[in-house]
Design a protein around this motif. Structure first.
Motif, short mmCIF file in Angstrom:
data_model
loop_
_atom_site.label_atom_id
_atom_site.label_comp_id
_atom_site.label_asym_id
_atom_site.label_seq_id
_atom_site.Cartn_x
_atom_site.Cartn_y
_atom_site.Cartn_z
N HIS A 115 11.07 21.89 -1.64
CA HIS A 115 9.88 21.99 -2.48
C HIS A 115 8.89 20.87 -2.12
CE1 HIS A 115 11.05 25.22 -5.19
NE2 HIS A 115 12.27 24.69 -5.20
N ALA A 116 9.41 19.68 -1.88
CA ALA A 116 8.55 18.56 -1.51
C ALA A 116 7.82 18.84 -0.21
CB ALA A 116 9.37 17.27 -1.39
N VAL A 117 8.54 19.30 0.80
CA VAL A 117 7.92 19.60 2.09
C VAL A 117 6.81 20.63 1.92
CG1 VAL A 117 8.33 20.69 4.35
CG2 VAL A 117 9.92 18.96 3.49
N ALA A 118 7.10 21.70 1.19
CA ALA A 118 6.10 22.76 0.99
C ALA A 118 4.88 22.24 0.21
CB ALA A 118 6.73 23.94 0.25
N ALA A 119 5.13 21.46 -0.83
CA ALA A 119 4.03 20.99 -1.68
C ALA A 119 3.18 19.93 -0.98
CB ALA A 119 4.59 20.42 -2.98
N LEU A 120 3.81 19.07 -0.19
CA LEU A 120 3.08 17.99 0.46
C LEU A 120 2.26 18.48 1.64
CD1 LEU A 120 5.90 15.31 0.29
CD2 LEU A 120 3.76 15.31 -1.03
N ALA A 153 0.85 -1.20 0.00
CA ALA A 153 0.00 0.00 0.00
C ALA A 153 0.88 1.25 0.00
CB ALA A 153 -0.91 0.00 1.22
N HIS A 154 0.59 2.15 -0.90
CA HIS A 154 1.33 3.41 -0.99
C HIS A 154 0.48 4.43 -1.73
CE1 HIS A 154 2.10 1.44 -4.86
NE2 HIS A 154 2.33 2.65 -5.34
N THR A 155 0.85 5.69 -1.57
CA THR A 155 0.18 6.78 -2.28
C THR A 155 1.24 7.56 -3.03
OG1 THR A 155 -1.44 6.94 -0.51
CG2 THR A 155 -1.32 8.79 -2.02
N VAL A 156 0.93 7.94 -4.26
CA VAL A 156 1.85 8.71 -5.09
C VAL A 156 1.41 10.17 -5.07
CG1 VAL A 156 2.77 9.03 -7.43
CG2 VAL A 156 2.29 6.72 -6.57
N HIS A 157 2.37 11.05 -4.83
CA HIS A 157 2.10 12.49 -4.81
C HIS A 157 3.00 13.15 -5.86
CE1 HIS A 157 -0.04 12.30 -0.91
NE2 HIS A 157 0.83 11.34 -0.65
N THR A 158 2.43 14.03 -6.68
CA THR A 158 3.21 14.78 -7.66
C THR A 158 3.07 16.26 -7.35
OG1 THR A 158 1.40 14.82 -9.26
CG2 THR A 158 3.00 13.02 -9.46
N PHE A 159 4.12 17.01 -7.68
CA PHE A 159 4.14 18.45 -7.39
C PHE A 159 5.23 19.09 -8.23
CE2 PHE A 159 6.52 15.93 -4.36
CZ PHE A 159 7.78 16.51 -4.39
N ALA A 160 5.21 20.43 -8.30
CA ALA A 160 6.26 21.17 -9.00
C ALA A 160 7.52 21.08 -8.16
CB ALA A 160 5.84 22.63 -9.19
N SER A 161 8.59 20.56 -8.74
CA SER A 161 9.80 20.28 -7.98
C SER A 161 10.75 21.46 -7.86
CB SER A 161 10.55 19.10 -8.60
OG SER A 161 10.99 19.44 -9.90
N GLY A 162 10.59 22.48 -8.70
CA GLY A 162 11.54 23.58 -8.70
C GLY A 162 12.83 23.19 -9.39
N GLN A 163 13.82 24.05 -9.29
CA GLN A 163 15.10 23.83 -9.96
C GLN A 163 16.23 23.42 -9.02
OE1 GLN A 163 15.35 23.94 -13.37
NE2 GLN A 163 13.16 24.12 -13.21
N ASP A 164 16.00 23.58 -7.72
CA ASP A 164 17.00 23.19 -6.72
C ASP A 164 16.27 23.03 -5.39
OD1 ASP A 164 16.41 25.82 -6.02
OD2 ASP A 164 18.44 26.55 -6.28
N ASN A 165 17.00 22.67 -4.35
CA ASN A 165 16.39 22.48 -3.03
C ASN A 165 15.13 21.61 -3.14
OD1 ASN A 165 18.33 24.16 -1.70
ND2 ASN A 165 17.23 25.92 -2.53
N PHE A 166 15.27 20.49 -3.81
CA PHE A 166 14.12 19.64 -4.14
C PHE A 166 13.36 19.17 -2.91
CE2 PHE A 166 17.30 19.11 -7.55
CZ PHE A 166 16.58 19.72 -8.56
N GLY A 167 14.08 18.87 -1.85
CA GLY A 167 13.42 18.43 -0.61
C GLY A 167 12.57 19.51 -0.01
#
Length: 167
Positions: free
Chosen positions: A38-43, A22-36
């Motif tokens: 961006h993930a924290v903000a988007a999630l 069981a898992h869930t897939v999340h997609t978001f705008a990753s930006g150009q750097d500091n990917f983590g």
């Protein structure tokens, strides 16, 4: 909030689907750097539940051949190279070169998943993950994260849990 995508065929997602995990897939705008970041903000979740995958060099940059391994730590922390070395049973480690990490994993830096590497690597996941009901980590592309129960990781990954974050 991140969008949920029904399917994205990365090796990491294929492993989870084939294993019936069981898992869930999340997609978001990753930006150009500091990917983590961006993930924290988007999630929109607690940042200590979002983990980054780091590829390290177990030879500490010495010698003609590299021996690579993986450490997975919360976005809120830095990796302790000393603790990572101890967890992997070696005297000293250093961060792997981006090109080596990409070649070994088959993923682009900023989107390296701990699952589905071209060449499976020894993996140590920070033990703080076990305190979470679910964790988020790269699904194999920038802007694609997987959410799942960390207790299920050993079903799809040879993983050790240990304290590998800097104090």
């Amino acid at each position: 909030m991140a969008k949920k995508s029904p399917r994205a065929a990365t090796p990491a997602l294929k492993i989870l689907e084939q294993a019936g995990i069981a898992h869930t897939v999340h997609t978001f705008a990753s930006g150009q750097d500091n990917f983590g970041q961006h993930a924290v903000a988007a999630l929109g979740v607690e940042p200590e539940r979002v983990f980054k995958t780091l590829v390290i060099d177990l030879t500490a940059g010495k010698g003609p051949r590299r021996a690579l391994a993986v450490c997975v730590v919360p976005m809120t922390h830095q990796l302790s190279l000393k603790k990572a070395a101890a967890a992997h049973g070696v005297a000293k480690v250093c961060m792997a070169e981006s090109a080596d990490a990409a070649k070994s994993s088959g993923y682009v830096p900023g989107g390296i998943s701990p699952l589905g590497h071209k060449q499976p690597l020894p993996t140590v996941w920070d033990e703080s993950a076990l305190l979470c009901d679910s964790v988020f980590f790269s699904g194999g592309k920038r802007g694609l994260d997987i959410e799942m129960d960390p207790q299920l990781l050993p079903q799809v990954l040879e993983v050790t849990f240990a304290d590998v974050v800097a104090d």
